[in-house]
Write a protein that holds these residues in place. Structure first.
Motif, PDB file in Angstrom:
ATOM      1  N   ASP A 188     -36.618 -29.130   4.032  1.00  0.00           N
ATOM      2  CA  ASP A 188     -37.044 -30.527   4.503  1.00  0.00           C
ATOM      3  C   ASP A 188     -35.627 -31.270   4.635  1.00  0.00           C
ATOM      4  OD1 ASP A 188     -37.286 -33.340   4.170  1.00  0.00           O
ATOM      5  OD2 ASP A 188     -38.997 -32.979   3.039  1.00  0.00           O
ATOM      6  N   ASP A 201     -41.259 -29.383   5.783  1.00  0.00           N
ATOM      7  CA  ASP A 201     -41.561 -30.901   6.337  1.00  0.00           C
ATOM      8  C   ASP A 201     -41.837 -30.583   8.023  1.00  0.00           C
ATOM      9  OD1 ASP A 201     -41.566 -33.694   6.659  1.00  0.00           O
ATOM     10  OD2 ASP A 201     -39.401 -33.290   7.044  1.00  0.00           O
ATOM     11  N   ILE A 202     -42.735 -31.344   8.366  1.00  0.00           N
ATOM     12  CA  ILE A 202     -42.773 -31.240   9.901  1.00  0.00           C
ATOM     13  C   ILE A 202     -41.888 -31.716  10.693  1.00  0.00           C
ATOM     14  CG2 ILE A 202     -44.625 -31.767  11.711  1.00  0.00           C
ATOM     15  CD1 ILE A 202     -46.658 -31.420   9.725  1.00  0.00           C
ATOM     16  N   GLU A 203     -41.610 -32.996  10.403  1.00  0.00           N
ATOM     17  CA  GLU A 203     -40.698 -33.995  11.442  1.00  0.00           C
ATOM     18  C   GLU A 203     -39.210 -33.794  10.803  1.00  0.00           C
ATOM     19  OE1 GLU A 203     -42.971 -37.525  13.029  1.00  0.00           O
ATOM     20  OE2 GLU A 203     -43.436 -37.277  10.576  1.00  0.00           O
ATOM     21  N   MET A 204     -38.616 -32.706  11.177  1.00  0.00           N
ATOM     22  CA  MET A 204     -37.340 -32.567  11.040  1.00  0.00           C
ATOM     23  C   MET A 204     -36.500 -32.464  12.328  1.00  0.00           C
ATOM     24  SD  MET A 204     -37.053 -29.598   7.966  1.00  0.00           S
ATOM     25  CE  MET A 204     -38.167 -28.336   8.691  1.00  0.00           C
ATOM     26  N   LYS A 205     -34.929 -33.122  12.150  1.00  0.00           N
ATOM     27  CA  LYS A 205     -34.270 -32.913  13.158  1.00  0.00           C
ATOM     28  C   LYS A 205     -33.997 -31.629  13.705  1.00  0.00           C
ATOM     29  CE  LYS A 205     -31.995 -37.267  11.906  1.00  0.00           C
ATOM     30  NZ  LYS A 205     -30.426 -37.778  11.456  1.00  0.00           N
ATOM     31  N   ASN A 246     -38.100 -28.409  14.270  1.00  0.00           N
ATOM     32  CA  ASN A 246     -39.042 -29.209  13.290  1.00  0.00           C
ATOM     33  C   ASN A 246     -40.151 -27.910  12.470  1.00  0.00           C
ATOM     34  OD1 ASN A 246     -41.343 -28.495  14.762  1.00  0.00           O
ATOM     35  ND2 ASN A 246     -41.169 -30.531  15.933  1.00  0.00           N
ATOM     36  N   TYR A 271     -43.168 -27.561  12.515  1.00  0.00           N
ATOM     37  CA  TYR A 271     -44.171 -26.781  13.365  1.00  0.00           C
ATOM     38  C   TYR A 271     -43.666 -25.788  14.063  1.00  0.00           C
ATOM     39  CZ  TYR A 271     -47.461 -25.913  16.921  1.00  0.00           C
ATOM     40  OH  TYR A 271     -48.273 -25.496  17.752  1.00  0.00           O
ATOM     41  N   THR A 281     -45.800 -33.386   5.062  1.00  0.00           N
ATOM     42  CA  THR A 281     -45.550 -34.448   5.984  1.00  0.00           C
ATOM     43  C   THR A 281     -46.067 -35.825   5.675  1.00  0.00           C
ATOM     44  OG1 THR A 281     -46.165 -34.873   8.152  1.00  0.00           O
ATOM     45  CG2 THR A 281     -47.879 -33.953   6.501  1.00  0.00           C
ATOM     46  N   ASN A 282     -45.306 -36.608   6.365  1.00  0.00           N
ATOM     47  CA  ASN A 282     -45.721 -38.366   6.247  1.00  0.00           C
ATOM     48  C   ASN A 282     -46.909 -38.563   7.228  1.00  0.00           C
ATOM     49  OD1 ASN A 282     -43.650 -39.399   4.438  1.00  0.00           O
ATOM     50  ND2 ASN A 282     -42.178 -38.704   5.987  1.00  0.00           N
ATOM     51  N   SER A 283     -47.052 -37.540   8.127  1.00  0.00           N
ATOM     52  CA  SER A 283     -48.061 -37.721   9.253  1.00  0.00           C
ATOM     53  C   SER A 283     -48.920 -36.749   9.311  1.00  0.00           C
ATOM     54  CB  SER A 283     -47.390 -38.279  10.520  1.00  0.00           C
ATOM     55  OG  SER A 283     -48.174 -38.239  11.695  1.00  0.00           O
ATOM     56  N   TYR A 319     -49.809 -33.309  13.382  1.00  0.00           N
ATOM     57  CA  TYR A 319     -49.695 -32.061  13.730  1.00  0.00           C
ATOM     58  C   TYR A 319     -51.046 -31.393  13.222  1.00  0.00           C
ATOM     59  CZ  TYR A 319     -44.987 -32.198  15.601  1.00  0.00           C
ATOM     60  OH  TYR A 319     -43.932 -32.493  16.159  1.00  0.00           O
TER      61      TYR A 319
END
Length: 228
Positions: A7, A55-59, A62, A64, A83-85, A88
């Motif tokens: 993350d 974590d999905i949304e990484m800089k 990512n 995924y 994830t926060n969302s 995906y």
């Protein structure tokens, strides 16, 4: 079990790590943390993680993308998206084992980890050597043999001497996926390259003898495996 957490949010990473430590209060598992997917993917080249929480949304790369890349390798960890969302969720169908939404709660994490460990254990061979626990995926096992009264486990990467008879080992393996062509050997049907009435050649090049007493029962099981 070797568990990886990845993350790029340091606060979330610390929270998940601490929750895992609380869940694993007896310290049965080894936990490694990564603040970006690239470092995690590099670590996977030399480490066999059993479970990975991503974590999905990484800089950059990512979660995924990292999961997709790992899925190309048969020997990938069981993956869980944190994830926060749920954006995906459809793309990740069939790719990951479960989803956990943030903020992560201990009871949710515990339920998912219990299920993940059961899943990994069902497809793994667990044993102890010199007081240290080891987990080997069934698909990574080539064969077992008795050598100088010691049972030796041969895997894709390592060899282990374990305190167990072949009969005991056989009772712990999934029925229909392993067989005994000889009193001194158990072989993984998945890794049989060629088989004759006198010998078996495995995908690693090793040859295993076939005994007259064992050939009928062995062939019956092997043909059932091929017909699955």
């Amino acid at each position: 079990m070797k568990i990886a957490v990845c993350d790029d949010d340091q606060k979330d990473l610390t929270v998940i790590e601490n929750l895992l430590k609380e869940y694993d209060s007896n310290m049965n598992h080894c936990i490694s943390v990564f603040s970006n997917a690239d470092d995690f993917l590099d670590a996977c080249k030399s480490n066999k993680f059993d479970i990975a929480l991503l974590d999905i949304e990484m800089k950059g790369t990512n979660g995924y993308e990292a999961a997709r890349l790992l899925s190309l390798n048969n020997n990938h960890p069981l993956m869980i998206f944190v994830t926060n969302s749920m954006a995906y969720s459809l793309k990740g169908y069939g790719l990951v084992f479960r989803y956990i939404t943030k903020p992560v709660a201990l009871n949710t994490l515990s339920d998912v980890m219990d299920a993940a460990i059961r899943e990994v254990s069902a497809n793994s061979f667990l044993f102890t050597v010199d007081g240290n626990s080891h987990v080997v995926k069934m698909d990574d096992i080539y064969y077992f043999e008795v050598y100088n009264h010691i049972t030796v486990l041969h895997t894709i990467d390592e060899t282990f001497s374990i305190r167990s008879t072949l009969k005991e080992v056989m009772s712990r393996l999934p029925h229909g996926y392993f067989g005994m062509p000889h009193k001194s050997y158990i072989v993984n049907f998945k890794h049989i390259k060629t088989a004759t009435s006198t010998g078996i050649r495995l995908t690693n090049g090793f040859s295993v003898p076939v005994s007259r007493r064992k050939i009928k029962d062995f062939n019956k099981l092997f043909y059932l495996y091929l017909g699955r």
